[in-house]
Design a protein around this motif. Structure first.
Motif, PDB file in Angstrom:
ATOM      1  N   LEU A 121     -20.199 -18.056  -3.956  1.00 32.92           N
ATOM      2  CA  LEU A 121     -18.827 -18.556  -4.055  1.00 32.92           C
ATOM      3  C   LEU A 121     -18.112 -17.759  -5.136  1.00 32.92           C
ATOM      4  N   VAL A 122     -16.924 -17.250  -4.814  1.00 35.40           N
ATOM      5  CA  VAL A 122     -16.169 -16.427  -5.758  1.00 35.40           C
ATOM      6  C   VAL A 122     -14.751 -16.985  -5.916  1.00 35.40           C
ATOM      7  N   ARG A 123     -14.315 -17.076  -7.157  1.00 35.92           N
ATOM      8  CA  ARG A 123     -12.991 -17.639  -7.445  1.00 35.92           C
ATOM      9  C   ARG A 123     -11.863 -16.669  -7.093  1.00 35.92           C
ATOM     10  N   ASP A 124     -12.112 -15.366  -7.243  1.00 32.04           N
ATOM     11  CA  ASP A 124     -11.033 -14.385  -7.104  1.00 32.04           C
ATOM     12  C   ASP A 124     -10.813 -13.947  -5.655  1.00 32.04           C
ATOM     13  N   ALA A 125     -11.090 -14.816  -4.700  1.00 37.75           N
ATOM     14  CA  ALA A 125     -10.894 -14.474  -3.290  1.00 37.75           C
ATOM     15  C   ALA A 125     -10.418 -15.714  -2.534  1.00 37.75           C
ATOM     16  N   THR A 126      -9.820 -15.470  -1.388  1.00 39.61           N
ATOM     17  CA  THR A 126      -9.364 -16.579  -0.540  1.00 39.61           C
ATOM     18  C   THR A 126      -9.876 -16.431   0.886  1.00 39.61           C
ATOM     19  N   ASN A 127     -10.842 -15.544   1.068  1.00 39.28           N
ATOM     20  CA  ASN A 127     -11.363 -15.308   2.412  1.00 39.28           C
ATOM     21  C   ASN A 127     -12.885 -15.264   2.382  1.00 39.28           C
ATOM     22  N   ILE A 128     -13.468 -14.988   3.527  1.00 44.07           N
ATOM     23  CA  ILE A 128     -14.923 -14.902   3.657  1.00 44.07           C
ATOM     24  C   ILE A 128     -15.291 -13.448   3.922  1.00 44.07           C
ATOM     25  N   MET A 129     -16.077 -12.872   3.027  1.00 43.19           N
ATOM     26  CA  MET A 129     -16.515 -11.486   3.165  1.00 43.19           C
ATOM     27  C   MET A 129     -18.004 -11.463   3.482  1.00 43.19           C
ATOM     28  N   VAL A 130     -18.402 -10.553   4.340  1.00 45.66           N
ATOM     29  CA  VAL A 130     -19.798 -10.479   4.787  1.00 45.66           C
ATOM     30  C   VAL A 130     -20.415  -9.169   4.315  1.00 45.66           C
ATOM     31  N   SER A 131     -21.652  -9.251   3.838  1.00 46.34           N
ATOM     32  CA  SER A 131     -22.371  -8.057   3.403  1.00 46.34           C
ATOM     33  C   SER A 131     -22.354  -6.999   4.497  1.00 46.34           C
ATOM     34  N   ASN A 132     -22.053  -5.743   4.095  1.00 52.45           N
ATOM     35  CA  ASN A 132     -22.020  -4.671   5.099  1.00 52.45           C
ATOM     36  C   ASN A 132     -23.410  -4.308   5.603  1.00 52.45           C
ATOM     37  N   LYS A 133     -24.446  -4.926   5.026  1.00 48.69           N
ATOM     38  CA  LYS A 133     -25.803  -4.694   5.517  1.00 48.69           C
ATOM     39  C   LYS A 133     -26.120  -5.559   6.745  1.00 48.69           C
ATOM     40  N   ILE A 134     -25.236  -6.531   7.044  1.00 42.94           N
ATOM     41  CA  ILE A 134     -25.367  -7.313   8.282  1.00 42.94           C
ATOM     42  C   ILE A 134     -24.564  -6.577   9.344  1.00 42.94           C
ATOM     43  N   LYS A 135     -25.235  -5.930  10.260  1.00 42.60           N
ATOM     44  CA  LYS A 135     -24.586  -5.058  11.234  1.00 42.60           C
ATOM     45  C   LYS A 135     -24.146  -5.790  12.505  1.00 42.60           C
TER      46      LYS A 135
END
Length: 402
Positions: A121-135
């Motif tokens: 969980l990150v405070r400085d974001a408002t979206n969901i980001m996915v690790s680029n290692k998940i292809k």
């Protein structure tokens, strides 16, 4: 390759080490009851240094930390303010983002993050980001859809970073962890305005639990400890959200042969801080950490290949060295600026082969590592994010008299 996480206590220090086929590949030495990485405090601004655009924030009586005003812009003020400018005496909600290294103070961040095994969980974001290692794009989309309802039902701004471990995890486990992190974050933001300076509002998990979260689930074969209190704490951790992993936890109870002797923990650490590292080909590395940077020199040594075919010989040693350097970066937790002096290659094609191979190796690192450039002198420059102290420093300060 399956990994074992061995956790023991030596000289009142907790040693958490990863083994692959009885070879130590990562190690973390931590002192108990210290101001820990990721802890969150209500700090008071003690001083502002304009020429380097930073503030020094006291988080506990007598404990000051570095707070960059360039990197931190979205401050969380807990006192009444008429502007967004940081002043002496302000109360800030801050998190320890980097441990103190040598003479450098610990670093603080206003961008709160709460790490889990599957998501952060990150405070400085408002979206969901996915690790680029998940292809798998379908899997990425499914996880985002799973977590979206948590983002919509909140009064506090935050986002999620989906970690690589989530790819193989079931949806219920991911959602449960994300929900728990959201509850923790909302609790922190709720109580913080009513607390005074130097209050710790969040205590991070012990570093050996962080190590569990950072290892890919499918690669972790077992977690072994010979300390009953650590075993009980680990058991509680697994029972509260990761029960499917509980079967990997084992308590080592052999009184005749200690766990540290069985895995040669002390000997492996001594070897891990040696300056010279031999390669199977007969070549070797010399690793020299300094105050400003780390220098790694690659040498042909006792290489017994065909020296008449120099270019192929040098490429073979360099490729082997690149692979070993990738391992040593993790094992020694080397960070900051790193310069590698590979054996000179005369052809552009072989230089590119080496560069591509090395880039592929460092990209596997769980800690952000970037190849920067190859200079005209064929020196390879790279950087690795500083988070924890390097192994040679924790040995000197905390562990035995190595």
């Amino acid at each position: 390759m399956n990994k074992k996480l061995v956790i023991t206590r030596i000289n009142n220090r907790i040693i958490s080490s990863v083994y692959e086929d009885l070879n130590m590949t990562e190690v973390n030495i931590s002192e108990e009851n210290t101001t820990g990485l990721h802890n969150i405090y209500l700090g008071r601004v003690e001083n502002i240094v304009k020429n380097i655009n930073c503030a020094f924030v006291e988080i506990e009586k007598g404990i000051k930390c570095y707070y960059s005003l360039d990197e931190n812009t979205n401050h969380v003020f807990l006192n009444r303010k008429n502007s967004d400018k940081v002043n002496v005496g302000d109360l800030l909600l801050v998190q320890i983002s980097k441990e103190g290294i040598k003479s450098k103070l610990p670093s603080l961040s206003c961008d709160i993050n709460l790490p889990g095994k599957y998501v952060v969980l990150v405070r400085d974001a408002t979206n969901i980001m996915v690790s680029n290692k998940i292809k798998d794009k379908n899997r990425c989309g499914a996880i985002k859809s799973l977590l979206n309802p948590l983002m919509n039902d909140t009064v506090n701004q935050f986002g999620y970073i989906v970690r690589t471990n989530a790819e193989m995890a079931d949806d219920n486990s991911i959602f449960a962890e994300a929900s728990k992190l959201k509850e923790k974050y909302e609790h922190i933001m709720e109580i913080a305005p009513f607390r005074g300076a130097f209050t710790q509002v969040y205590c991070s998990d012990p570093s050996y639990i962080d190590d569990i979260m950072n290892i890919k689930t499918i690669e972790l074969e077992s977690i072994i400890t010979d300390e009953v209190d650590l075993y009980e704490e680990l058991k509680s951790y697994f029972e509260n959200g990761y029960s499917n992993e509980l079967g990997k936890l084992k308590l080592y109870e052999d009184k005749l042969l200690s766990l540290s002797k069985l895995y040669n923990v002390e000997g492996s650490i001594r070897n891990a801080i040696n300056k010279k590292v031999w390669l199977k080909s007969g070549g070797y590395l010399v690793i020299e950490p300094t105050e400003a940077l780390t220098v790694i020199d690659v040498n042909t040594g006792k290489f017994a290949g065909n020296k008449k075919i120099k270019e192929d010989t040098f490429l073979k040693i360099n490729l082997e060295a690149a692979d070993e350097i990738g391992k040593q970066l993790k094992l020694r937790n080397l960070s900051g600026i790193i310069i590698v002096d590979f054996i000179n290659q005369s052809t552009p094609e072989n230089k590119q082969i080496l560069w591509d191979a090395f880039d592929k190796i460092v990209n596997k690192d769980s800690i952000s590592t970037t190849l920067v450039d190859m200079t005209k002198l064929d020196l390879v420059e790279l950087t690795r994010k500083k988070i924890r102290k390097p192994l040679h420093e924790t040995c000197n300060e905390l562990f035995l008299k190595i």
